[in-house]
Design a protein around this motif. Structure first.
Motif, mmCIF file in Angstrom:
data_model
loop_
_atom_site.group_PDB
_atom_site.id
_atom_site.type_symbol
_atom_site.label_atom_id
_atom_site.label_comp_id
_atom_site.label_asym_id
_atom_site.label_seq_id
_atom_site.Cartn_x
_atom_site.Cartn_y
_atom_site.Cartn_z
ATOM 1 N N GLY A 20 0.817 -1.213 0.000
ATOM 2 C CA GLY A 20 0.000 0.000 0.000
ATOM 3 C C GLY A 20 0.848 1.259 0.000
ATOM 4 O O GLY A 20 0.618 2.182 -0.793
ATOM 5 N N ILE A 21 1.838 1.312 0.870
ATOM 6 C CA ILE A 21 2.710 2.494 0.926
ATOM 7 C C ILE A 21 3.570 2.566 -0.331
ATOM 8 O O ILE A 21 3.761 3.643 -0.901
ATOM 9 C CB ILE A 21 3.562 2.484 2.208
ATOM 10 C CG1 ILE A 21 2.652 2.597 3.436
ATOM 11 C CG2 ILE A 21 4.589 3.610 2.193
ATOM 12 C CD1 ILE A 21 3.346 2.358 4.762
ATOM 13 N N ALA A 22 4.060 1.430 -0.795
ATOM 14 C CA ALA A 22 4.856 1.405 -2.029
ATOM 15 C C ALA A 22 4.017 1.852 -3.226
ATOM 16 O O ALA A 22 4.514 2.566 -4.104
ATOM 17 C CB ALA A 22 5.424 0.009 -2.263
ATOM 18 N N THR A 23 2.752 1.470 -3.256
ATOM 19 C CA THR A 23 1.851 1.893 -4.327
ATOM 20 C C THR A 23 1.677 3.408 -4.304
ATOM 21 O O THR A 23 1.735 4.066 -5.350
ATOM 22 C CB THR A 23 0.475 1.194 -4.207
ATOM 23 O OG1 THR A 23 0.655 -0.210 -4.419
ATOM 24 C CG2 THR A 23 -0.528 1.734 -5.198
ATOM 25 N N ALA B 163 5.102 4.935 -5.537
ATOM 26 C CA ALA B 163 5.364 4.693 -6.963
ATOM 27 C C ALA B 163 4.382 5.471 -7.839
ATOM 28 O O ALA B 163 4.772 6.045 -8.861
ATOM 29 C CB ALA B 163 5.287 3.198 -7.271
ATOM 30 N N SER B 164 3.120 5.526 -7.442
ATOM 31 C CA SER B 164 2.113 6.257 -8.217
ATOM 32 C C SER B 164 2.432 7.737 -8.251
ATOM 33 O O SER B 164 2.342 8.389 -9.294
ATOM 34 C CB SER B 164 0.721 6.052 -7.609
ATOM 35 O OG SER B 164 0.371 4.704 -7.631
ATOM 36 N N ALA C 12 10.459 3.096 2.108
ATOM 37 C CA ALA C 12 11.490 3.893 2.794
ATOM 38 C C ALA C 12 11.543 5.304 2.227
ATOM 39 O O ALA C 12 11.690 6.284 2.977
ATOM 40 C CB ALA C 12 12.851 3.209 2.681
ATOM 41 N N VAL C 13 11.407 5.445 0.920
ATOM 42 C CA VAL C 13 11.404 6.773 0.295
ATOM 43 C C VAL C 13 10.170 7.561 0.746
ATOM 44 O O VAL C 13 10.257 8.762 1.033
ATOM 45 C CB VAL C 13 11.484 6.668 -1.242
ATOM 46 C CG1 VAL C 13 11.299 8.032 -1.895
ATOM 47 C CG2 VAL C 13 12.812 6.049 -1.662
ATOM 48 N N LEU D 241 9.408 12.612 6.580
ATOM 49 C CA LEU D 241 10.391 13.194 7.501
ATOM 50 C C LEU D 241 10.973 14.490 6.945
ATOM 51 O O LEU D 241 11.162 15.466 7.691
ATOM 52 C CB LEU D 241 11.492 12.181 7.801
ATOM 53 C CG LEU D 241 11.041 10.951 8.596
ATOM 54 C CD1 LEU D 241 12.167 9.930 8.678
ATOM 55 C CD2 LEU D 241 10.547 11.345 9.971
ATOM 56 N N GLN D 242 11.271 14.527 5.634
ATOM 57 C CA GLN D 242 11.805 15.748 5.019
ATOM 58 C C GLN D 242 10.808 16.894 5.144
ATOM 59 O O GLN D 242 11.175 18.022 5.520
ATOM 60 C CB GLN D 242 12.130 15.526 3.530
ATOM 61 C CG GLN D 242 13.195 14.507 3.249
ATOM 62 C CD GLN D 242 14.594 14.958 3.643
ATOM 63 O OE1 GLN D 242 14.819 16.081 4.087
ATOM 64 N NE2 GLN D 242 15.545 14.065 3.505
#
Length: 172
Positions: free
Chosen positions: A67-70, A73-74, A153-154, A160-161
């Motif tokens: 879910g977070i990767a989606t 990436a999207s 992670a990104v 965080l950024q």
């Protein structure tokens, strides 16, 4: 009047009634939907040919990871400045949107316009990305977990950024 002409006329009436004076690429959308259905069909056929079966269920951890990767990436594909060459055939640069993202407008007609709308909409693109990552969890789970971990992670780093920048602005 031939049957083909009657069907064409009926479709033209539906399109006219639906579009409400706007130029909406319904045939383009149908083509994009057909492509998605084709991809899903090819994945199902590949599973049958290779004997790969769907898992009984996906774990909560894998679902959150995908879910977070989606999401990342999207967003990366639809908005990031670095991926703009992928969108350029379908879009026109408008302005920076902040934090490495761009605002672009879709151009072209028919399938080109529909593809441009898909490629610039992270919400629309998420269905395709989630399908790809979920297929990856079936066919190549170790690789897909690794790729999803990088994207997650990104996404965490982005939060965080942005939080760090907000804290700096509030402090001074």
């Amino acid at each position: 009047m031939r049957a083909v002409d009657r069907v064409r006329d009926a479709l033209a009436q539906v399109r006219k009634r639906y579009q409400n004076g706007e130029d909406r690429p319904l045939l383009g959308y149908a083509t994009v939907l057909g492509a998605y259905g084709g991809v899903v069909g090819l994945l199902a056929a590949a599973g049958r040919v290779t004997g790969t079966r769907l898992p009984e269920r996906f774990s909560l951890g894998d679902t959150v990871l995908v879910g977070i990767a989606t999401h990342k990436a999207s967003r990366l594909l639809a908005k990031d400045a670095v991926t703009s060459p992928l969108r350029a055939p379908f879009t026109r640069y408008e302005e920076p949107a902040g934090d490495g993202e761009l605002n672009e407008s879709v151009h072209g007609h028919g399938v080109r316009h529909a593809a441009g709308e898909l490629m610039t909409c992270p919400f629309c693109l998420a269905v395709w990305v989630a399908t790809g990552l979920t297929a990856g969890m079936v066919f190549a789970p170790r690789f897909t977990r690794a790729a999803s971990t990088v994207l997650t992670a990104v996404a965490v780093s982005d939060v965080l950024q942005l939080g760090y920048d907000s804290a700096k602005q509030m402090a001074g």
